[in-house]
Structure formats: C-alpha cells, structure tokens
Design a protein around this motif. Sequence first.
Motif, PDB file in Angstrom:
ATOM      1  N   MET A 179       0.860  -1.182   0.000  1.00  0.00           N
ATOM      2  CA  MET A 179       0.000   0.000   0.000  1.00  0.00           C
ATOM      3  C   MET A 179       0.892   1.226   0.000  1.00  0.00           C
ATOM      4  N   PRO A 180       0.933   1.987  -1.093  1.00  0.00           N
ATOM      5  CA  PRO A 180       1.840   3.140  -1.148  1.00  0.00           C
ATOM      6  C   PRO A 180       1.621   4.123   0.006  1.00  0.00           C
ATOM      7  N   GLU A 181       0.356   4.334   0.401  1.00  0.00           N
ATOM      8  CA  GLU A 181       0.091   5.307   1.464  1.00  0.00           C
ATOM      9  C   GLU A 181       0.657   4.871   2.801  1.00  0.00           C
ATOM     10  N   SER A 182       0.852   3.525   2.968  1.00  0.00           N
ATOM     11  CA  SER A 182       1.370   3.029   4.247  1.00  0.00           C
ATOM     12  C   SER A 182       2.872   3.273   4.405  1.00  0.00           C
ATOM     13  N   LEU A 183       3.514   3.739   3.343  1.00  0.00           N
ATOM     14  CA  LEU A 183       4.948   4.066   3.406  1.00  0.00           C
ATOM     15  C   LEU A 183       5.181   5.572   3.442  1.00  0.00           C
ATOM     16  N   PHE A 210       1.616   8.550   7.372  1.00  0.00           N
ATOM     17  CA  PHE A 210       1.116   7.262   7.859  1.00  0.00           C
ATOM     18  C   PHE A 210       2.055   6.705   8.918  1.00  0.00           C
ATOM     19  N   LEU A 211       3.355   6.742   8.646  1.00  0.00           N
ATOM     20  CA  LEU A 211       4.333   6.190   9.582  1.00  0.00           C
ATOM     21  C   LEU A 211       4.447   7.035  10.847  1.00  0.00           C
ATOM     22  N   LYS A 212       4.059   8.295  10.767  1.00  0.00           N
ATOM     23  CA  LYS A 212       3.997   9.120  11.978  1.00  0.00           C
ATOM     24  C   LYS A 212       2.866   8.631  12.869  1.00  0.00           C
ATOM     25  N   GLY A 220       5.455  -0.989   6.231  1.00  0.00           N
ATOM     26  CA  GLY A 220       4.213  -0.678   5.550  1.00  0.00           C
ATOM     27  C   GLY A 220       3.224  -1.826   5.654  1.00  0.00           C
ATOM     28  N   LEU A 221       2.123  -1.710   4.949  1.00  0.00           N
ATOM     29  CA  LEU A 221       1.103  -2.745   4.914  1.00  0.00           C
ATOM     30  C   LEU A 221       0.876  -3.179   3.473  1.00  0.00           C
ATOM     31  N   VAL A 222       0.164  -4.282   3.294  1.00  0.00           N
ATOM     32  CA  VAL A 222      -0.183  -4.743   1.946  1.00  0.00           C
ATOM     33  C   VAL A 222      -1.700  -4.790   1.806  1.00  0.00           C
ATOM     34  N   GLN A 227      -7.537   1.803   5.920  1.00  0.00           N
ATOM     35  CA  GLN A 227      -6.094   1.898   6.089  1.00  0.00           C
ATOM     36  C   GLN A 227      -5.621   1.298   7.405  1.00  0.00           C
ATOM     37  N   VAL A 228      -6.422   0.429   8.001  1.00  0.00           N
ATOM     38  CA  VAL A 228      -6.010  -0.220   9.254  1.00  0.00           C
ATOM     39  C   VAL A 228      -6.042  -1.736   9.068  1.00  0.00           C
ATOM     40  N   PHE A 229      -5.343  -2.441   9.959  1.00  0.00           N
ATOM     41  CA  PHE A 229      -5.337  -3.910   9.943  1.00  0.00           C
ATOM     42  C   PHE A 229      -6.757  -4.453   9.778  1.00  0.00           C
ATOM     43  N   TYR A 230      -6.904  -5.435   8.907  1.00  0.00           N
ATOM     44  CA  TYR A 230      -8.148  -6.190   8.686  1.00  0.00           C
ATOM     45  C   TYR A 230      -9.228  -5.408   7.949  1.00  0.00           C
ATOM     46  N   SER A 231      -8.916  -4.204   7.454  1.00  0.00           N
ATOM     47  CA  SER A 231      -9.870  -3.504   6.588  1.00  0.00           C
ATOM     48  C   SER A 231     -10.077  -4.334   5.311  1.00  0.00           C
TER      49      SER A 231
END
Length: 326
Positions: free
Chosen positions: A15-19, A23-25, A33-35, A196-200
């Motif tokens: 997920m580009p936004e997770s990098l 997001f990392l803040k 990041g996330l996938v 944008q969170v885990f398990y979405s």
Amino acid sequence: MAAEKKRLNVEFKSMPESLEESFLKDFPSYDEGLVRGEPGGFVLTPHYGENAEELYNFHIRPDDIWVLSFPKSGTTWTQELVWLIANDCDFEGAQKKLNDRSPFLEFPYLLPRPQDLSTVETQMKYRENLASPRIMKSHLPLDLLSPELGKTCKVVYVARNPKDVIVSYYYHHRLIKFHYFDGDLESFAHRFMQDQVFYSPYFGQILSAWERAKTEENVLFLFYEDLKKDLRGGIEKVAKFLGKSLSEDQLEKLVQHLTFENLSKNSAVNKEDGKTSGSFHEDGNFMRKGETGDWEKHFSPELSRKIDEWTELNLRGSDIIFVDKI
C-alpha cells in the motif's frame, strides 16, 4: 498422500500510502508498511501477504468450530462461550489460557518477520496438532480462509456496530505496542473508513459473513448487541447450533462466568499478561468496557454524522441492521 494445494486468487501488493511519512507518523511500528489484497482490498502485514496461501490451505477438520469476527467485536467473549459449550462446561479446563485452548490462526504473521522462522513454524504446528474438537479463532474474512469452512465444520461469526468497533479498535491500537497509533480518535476513525487499518475493509468481511450465514446452515451470525441484551438467549442459540444440551445449572453458571465483570477479572481470558510480557502498554486494558453505545462519549456530532453516512453507503442494498446503542 497430501491434499493438493488450492490456489488463492488474491494478489497482495504494498500500500503506497502506508509508506508515506504521515502514515508512519501515526503508525510508527509499521516500518515495513502494509499490503492490500486484490480483489477484495484486504489489508494486513507483508508477512501475512507472503503466507496468505498457506493459511488459505490450513487443513480443516469436520469437528472444528471456528470463531470469526472483525477485531474488537466480542471475539474473546464468543470464544470463551463457544469453548465452554463445546467442552460440556468444563470450567476447570477453562482455567487454562484461552489462547492455548483456542488459538488465533494468523497471529504468527501479524508481527514483523522474525529472524528465526522456527517460532512461526512451532506455532502453526500447534494449531495443526491441537486435539479435537479444535476451537479456532481468526479475524480473516471468510474469502481468505479455506473454502471448506462452513461446508465441513461449524463457523460462529460475531459482529458489532461499527461506531463501537472504531472506539474499541482505537484503544486497542493505543494499548498494543506493535500496533501503536500516535494520533487522535478522529484521525483513526478517518483511516478506518478509508480502509487503512489492519483487517480492513470492515464492511467487506461483515457483509460476506452475513450472506454466507443466510445460505449455509453451518454458519451462525451473531450480533454483539444481541448478546449484551440477552446473554442467556445467546448461549442457548449457540448451544442449539453446536448440537449441545445444557442443564439449567450449566446455563446459570455460564451466564455468570460470561458477564463482562467476571471475564475482565479472569486471568485465563483477559490477556493482562500482555503487560508482564512487555507487548502491552501499562495504561489500558485489553478488555476495556464491554459497553454498547460507548461511542457517544467519544464522537463529535460531525464525526458521528460522517460515520453514519459511510455506514449507509456501505449497507446500501443489504438487509443487515446494526444497533448502535441499547
């Protein structure tokens, strides 16, 4: 002869936004990041994405019972309820840690890739070799679990209204060090609604389970709010689904055992050992309040309205109805 592996037709990409810095803040521990998987848009760790097909092919037994949910929807409560009914109200056996009695399928893949994969292998073998009947827990959507689930074994799915889930999941992210979220509730709610969170995505798996329960007799769909209103009735419903008969004495003991007040003090269930192990922050509890309608103490009228609009949009065409307070 080993069963032929089934192909999972889902591709997981970063997920580009997770990098991104913003997001990392907010999520300082997600440095990999996330996938996101397509089709479906499912979000989790890169480590999970690399092993999604292995979990899809996890061997199902006919006498398995699976407890599924989106996180913070009453999973632990339902696990304990199901385990005790399936094990004929063995309260002595229930003194053993719930995580050992009812393992969390994908947990080994929720953390950063370990240097030594032997721990992951050991945990997965434990799940495979657990004595029957296994009571398994997962937050994965049904589409990412074995297609045999619901055909050959029982599935209990529990869902909770999205407003209380958002609040509870926010505090969950503040409690667990790896998930730590360094923002306010409003920004977390927006990330939740943007998947944008885990398990979405939240509604993706809820609606899938709701539709499966309509057509598959081995899938039972429960609402957290119904259990809060009538715990005894919920216990009786699950017992009937699992083909178990309970005496009046067993019913009364189960109702008492499963109250939030009692479970939150139960060291086999409440996961307070996360603090002694160092994986939880000291400030907060895994079993926090167990209330319905707690969101009213947290949301501004504007945020509540936005979540209502998001909910209405996602439920359009569905007959599922959430109760957001009792």
